[in-house]
Design an enzyme around this catalytic site. Structure first.
Site, mmCIF file in Angstrom:
data_model
loop_
_atom_site.group_PDB
_atom_site.id
_atom_site.type_symbol
_atom_site.label_atom_id
_atom_site.label_comp_id
_atom_site.label_asym_id
_atom_site.label_seq_id
_atom_site.Cartn_x
_atom_site.Cartn_y
_atom_site.Cartn_z
ATOM 1 N N GLY A 125 -12.194 4.585 -47.281
ATOM 2 C CA GLY A 125 -13.180 3.591 -46.858
ATOM 3 C C GLY A 125 -13.042 3.296 -45.377
ATOM 4 N N SER A 126 -13.528 2.122 -44.992
ATOM 5 C CA SER A 126 -13.579 1.777 -43.572
ATOM 6 C C SER A 126 -12.215 1.297 -43.076
ATOM 7 C CB SER A 126 -14.619 0.667 -43.380
ATOM 8 O OG SER A 126 -14.246 -0.441 -44.173
ATOM 9 N N VAL B 254 -11.243 -2.565 -44.044
ATOM 10 C CA VAL B 254 -10.771 -2.748 -45.428
ATOM 11 C C VAL B 254 -9.457 -1.977 -45.624
ATOM 12 C CG1 VAL B 254 -11.331 -2.539 -47.874
ATOM 13 C CG2 VAL B 254 -13.145 -3.070 -46.252
ATOM 14 N N GLY B 255 -9.372 -0.786 -45.032
ATOM 15 C CA GLY B 255 -8.139 0.008 -45.142
ATOM 16 C C GLY B 255 -6.929 -0.731 -44.587
ATOM 17 N N GLU C 172 -7.554 7.227 -46.268
ATOM 18 C CA GLU C 172 -8.581 8.131 -45.701
ATOM 19 C C GLU C 172 -9.670 7.247 -45.133
ATOM 20 O OE1 GLU C 172 -8.387 11.380 -45.579
ATOM 21 O OE2 GLU C 172 -6.874 11.923 -47.062
ATOM 22 N N CYS D 264 -17.503 10.736 -43.259
ATOM 23 C CA CYS D 264 -16.362 10.383 -42.409
ATOM 24 C C CYS D 264 -16.195 11.429 -41.312
ATOM 25 C CB CYS D 264 -15.099 10.266 -43.247
ATOM 26 S SG CYS D 264 -14.833 11.691 -44.299
HETATM 27 P P1 NAD Z 1 -15.807 0.203 -47.452
HETATM 28 O O1 NAD Z 1 -14.544 0.076 -46.681
HETATM 29 O O2 NAD Z 1 -16.837 -0.850 -47.272
HETATM 30 O O3 NAD Z 1 -15.507 0.275 -49.037
HETATM 31 C C1 NAD Z 1 -14.636 1.233 -49.569
HETATM 32 C C2 NAD Z 1 -14.126 0.755 -50.912
HETATM 33 O O4 NAD Z 1 -13.299 -0.403 -50.730
HETATM 34 C C3 NAD Z 1 -15.222 0.340 -51.885
HETATM 35 O O5 NAD Z 1 -14.892 0.797 -53.180
HETATM 36 C C4 NAD Z 1 -15.160 -1.177 -51.822
HETATM 37 O O6 NAD Z 1 -15.647 -1.814 -52.986
HETATM 38 C C5 NAD Z 1 -13.666 -1.393 -51.685
HETATM 39 N N1 NAD Z 1 -13.250 -2.701 -51.171
HETATM 40 C C6 NAD Z 1 -13.985 -3.610 -50.481
HETATM 41 N N2 NAD Z 1 -13.219 -4.686 -50.177
HETATM 42 C C7 NAD Z 1 -11.992 -4.438 -50.688
HETATM 43 C C8 NAD Z 1 -10.769 -5.158 -50.686
HETATM 44 N N3 NAD Z 1 -10.660 -6.351 -50.082
HETATM 45 N N4 NAD Z 1 -9.690 -4.594 -51.271
HETATM 46 C C9 NAD Z 1 -9.783 -3.373 -51.862
HETATM 47 N N5 NAD Z 1 -10.910 -2.647 -51.895
HETATM 48 C C10 NAD Z 1 -12.003 -3.173 -51.310
HETATM 49 O O7 NAD Z 1 -16.416 1.648 -47.092
HETATM 50 P P2 NAD Z 1 -17.821 2.275 -47.472
HETATM 51 O O8 NAD Z 1 -18.887 1.615 -46.676
HETATM 52 O O9 NAD Z 1 -17.965 2.375 -48.937
HETATM 53 O O10 NAD Z 1 -17.619 3.777 -46.932
HETATM 54 C C11 NAD Z 1 -17.793 4.166 -45.590
HETATM 55 C C12 NAD Z 1 -16.472 4.245 -44.851
HETATM 56 O O11 NAD Z 1 -15.565 5.100 -45.546
HETATM 57 C C13 NAD Z 1 -16.626 4.878 -43.477
HETATM 58 O O12 NAD Z 1 -15.832 4.180 -42.560
HETATM 59 C C14 NAD Z 1 -16.132 6.291 -43.667
HETATM 60 O O13 NAD Z 1 -15.663 6.920 -42.483
HETATM 61 C C15 NAD Z 1 -15.030 6.076 -44.655
HETATM 62 N N6 NAD Z 1 -14.727 7.312 -45.389
HETATM 63 C C16 NAD Z 1 -13.601 7.994 -45.062
HETATM 64 C C17 NAD Z 1 -13.321 9.199 -45.692
HETATM 65 C C18 NAD Z 1 -12.097 9.995 -45.336
HETATM 66 O O14 NAD Z 1 -11.747 10.892 -46.098
HETATM 67 N N7 NAD Z 1 -11.438 9.720 -44.222
HETATM 68 C C19 NAD Z 1 -14.183 9.682 -46.686
HETATM 69 C C20 NAD Z 1 -15.315 8.951 -47.012
HETATM 70 C C21 NAD Z 1 -15.580 7.751 -46.344
#
Ligand code: NAD
Length: 506
Positions: A241-242, A245-246, A263, A297
């Site tokens: 994810g982003s 949040v990561g 990731e 990503c």
């Molecule tokens: P996001 O960070 O908004 O959400 C990712 C996940 O985290 C979702 O399942 C969401 O419900 C969950 N989440 C939200 N708040 C949380 C919390 N407090 N604790 C735990 N989990 C929580 O990301 P998105 O908008 O779904 O995806 C886009 C982002 O993901 C971009 O930044 C993209 O670069 C990244 N991404 C990275 C890779 C990689 O392999 N590096 C692959 C795909 C996407």
């Protein structure tokens, strides 16, 4: 649409919880999670999310399943994954269509995602016979030293919306052959894709007598997701994810000294030097910057072009961009579908406004479209690398173009970003390609030559450095993240010599 859902075994309103044993109807009063079609804004289906009590039940079942699964020989575990891969082959078309419907990817990319799952299943089957440990030479006589790999336990997988099925497969299949059980919290923006995958798995697992290896935990409440992240019964949290949040996930898991596999966001660059094959570069840049509407990503977000080629390359890019058909992702002539939601459109518009204020020159596109759905124009902007907006990941099809004089300068600019996922050099000069791939070259997890930044094969380890989080998934030795290493020493002699030659009480 309805026949796709029916073929995948999904009813219009479905339960969000499954332990792999059965689906149940939730009585709770939690608001339904809406699955929306980003191309039309219409609701596809409503999904009942899980409650904290559901989570507890899913976790207990997963722990119990783990106790039996870890004792199953790894090649047998691989056989179950092989059968899931087979079931995915049979449902590839329908699942690919559902990916297009729910997240707006064009059908070819939706199908490609399912193919990636199938590839990952095949890879994991072979890996299930290759969970190798090393042997070491002991310094003590009549001793043997070796290491072996054991399963970790139930693990948590949290995935992003933009790869609603493949990212789960990267994690889940390796974890399964490693002997772990998997609890998946998918993005609430793509719950139907997750339910469809879970149903396919359930069927195979029940037939094989291994229910409960894969479970699904659907919630759109950050506090419930955090409950999962903080749970010490999950030794590993794999998070995609982003960065913001990561960061929260990493710190919460770090507090309990658990393991994370991160990731996160990318800000990927292509460098085009003066010897490059421009036509090849243009095709790769357009696919990298426009594909998935810039929501990968690994999307190409920055382009560094040698100053002597700037006019020529930009002209070719503009010509190619003008041919990109935007529209219904299920129409085979469409090359670019919608953004995921209206918030993403706002993010795109805000980024264009900010880069213009900085002095950026929009060379192509730059507008949100006024039709139904969340559509925007693919966009090219002349910019500068150090501008804050260029340093951030805007999840949309915006390409920032910059010029350079020497490859050293281009590499320095490329590396001068907080993220470190994917990078590419287009060049036909062997010395320059060597420089780019050397230790003083690209600082990213992925460095390609004459290939764009996106579209990785599963055979290599996938992931990035710096703010991208350092995780590695899929191929190479990524399987090790899902196991614990144990060093064993056996004394088969009759003496008890101590290491380092220490004499104790003799
Ligand atoms: P996001 O960070 O908004 O959400 C990712 C996940 O985290 C979702 O399942 C969401 O419900 C969950 N989440 C939200 N708040 C949380 C919390 N407090 N604790 C735990 N989990 C929580 O990301 P998105 O908008 O779904 O995806 C886009 C982002 O993901 C971009 O930044 C993209 O670069 C990244 N991404 C990275 C890779 C990689 O392999 N590096 C692959 C795909 C996407």
């Amino acid at each position: 649409m309805n026949h796709v859902l029916r073929d995948l075994g999904i009813q219009a309103v479905n339960s969000g919880g499954s332990t792999g044993h059965q689906w149940w109807s939730l009585q709770g009063d939690r608001p339904i999670v809406q699955s929306l079609n980003p191309a039309t804004g219409e609701t596809i289906a409503g999904v009942s999310p899980c409650s904290p009590e559901d989570y507890e039940r899913i976790l207990k079942d997963s722990m119990e399943a783990f106790r039996a699964w870890r004792a199953v020989p790894a090649p047998k575990r691989g056989e179950v994954v092989r059968l899931i891969g087979q079931a995915l082959r049979e449902k590839k078309d329908q699942l690919g269509t559902l990916v297009s419907l729910e997240v707006g990817k064009i059908k070819a990319e939706g199908d490609g995602e399912v193919q990636e799952m199938i590839d990952m299943a095949d890879f994991s089957v072979g890996q299930s016979r290759m969970l190798y440990g090393a042997t070491m030479q002991s310094e003590r006589p009549a001793h043997r030293m070796s290491e072996q790999w054991h399963p970790l336990g139930p693990i948590g997988v949290i995935s992003a919306f933009n790869f609603p099925v493949a990212v789960w497969a990267w994690n889940a299949f390796l974890a399964a052959i490693a002997g772990d059980t998997v609890i998946w919290k998918p993005s609430p923006k793509a719950p139907l894709c997750a339910i469809a995958v879970q149903k396919i798995c359930n069927q195979v697992m029940q037939q094989q007598g291994f229910a409960g290896i894969f479970s699904l935990f659907i919630t759109d409440e950050p506090t419930l997701a955090e409950q999962m992240v903080q749970d010490h019964r999950l030794p590993l949290i794999s998070f995609t994810g982003s960065v913001p949040v990561g960061r929260r996930v990493a710190s919460a898991v770090g507090q309990r000294l658990g393991r994370t596999l991160l990731e996160l966001s990318g800000n990927n660059a292509v460098i085009v030097d003066e010897t490059a094959d421009l036509d090849m570069a243009v095709r790769a840049i357009v696919f990298g910057a426009v594909g998935t509407a810039g929501q990968r990503c690994t999307t190409t977000r920055r382009l560094f072009v040698h100053e002597s080629l700037y006019d020529q390359l930009v002209a070719k890019l503009i010509k190619a961009y003008a041919q990109v058909r935007i529209g219904n992702p299920l129409d085979p002539t469409t090359l670019m579908g919608p953004l995921i939601d209206q918030a993403a459109v706002h993010g795109y518009v805000a980024a264009i406004e900010e880069v213009k204020k900085e002095g950026g020159e929009v060379l192509y596109g730059g507008q949100a479209l006024t039709r139904t759905g969340h559509f925007v124009e693919p966009t090219i902007v002349r910019a500068q690398n150090h501008w804050p907006i260029v340093q951030r990941e805007t999840f949309g099809p915006i390409l920032y173009v910059m010029t350079f004089r020497t490859l050293e300068d281009a590499i320095a600019m490329q590396n001068n970003a907080p993220q470190g996922l994917s990078s590419a050099l287009f060049s036909n000069d062997v010395r320059r390609t060597g420089q780019f791939l050397s230790a003083s070259g690209s600082d990213c997890g992925i460095a390609n030559v004459n290939i764009g930044t996106s579209g990785a094969e599963i055979g290599g380890a996938f992931g990035g450095e710096k703010e991208t989080g350092g995780g590695r998934e899929a191929g190479s030795d990524a399987w090790k993240a899902y196991m614990r290493r144990q060093t064993t020493t056996v004394n088969w002699g009759t003496e008890l010599p101590l290491a380092q030659g220490i004499k104790f009480g003799e």
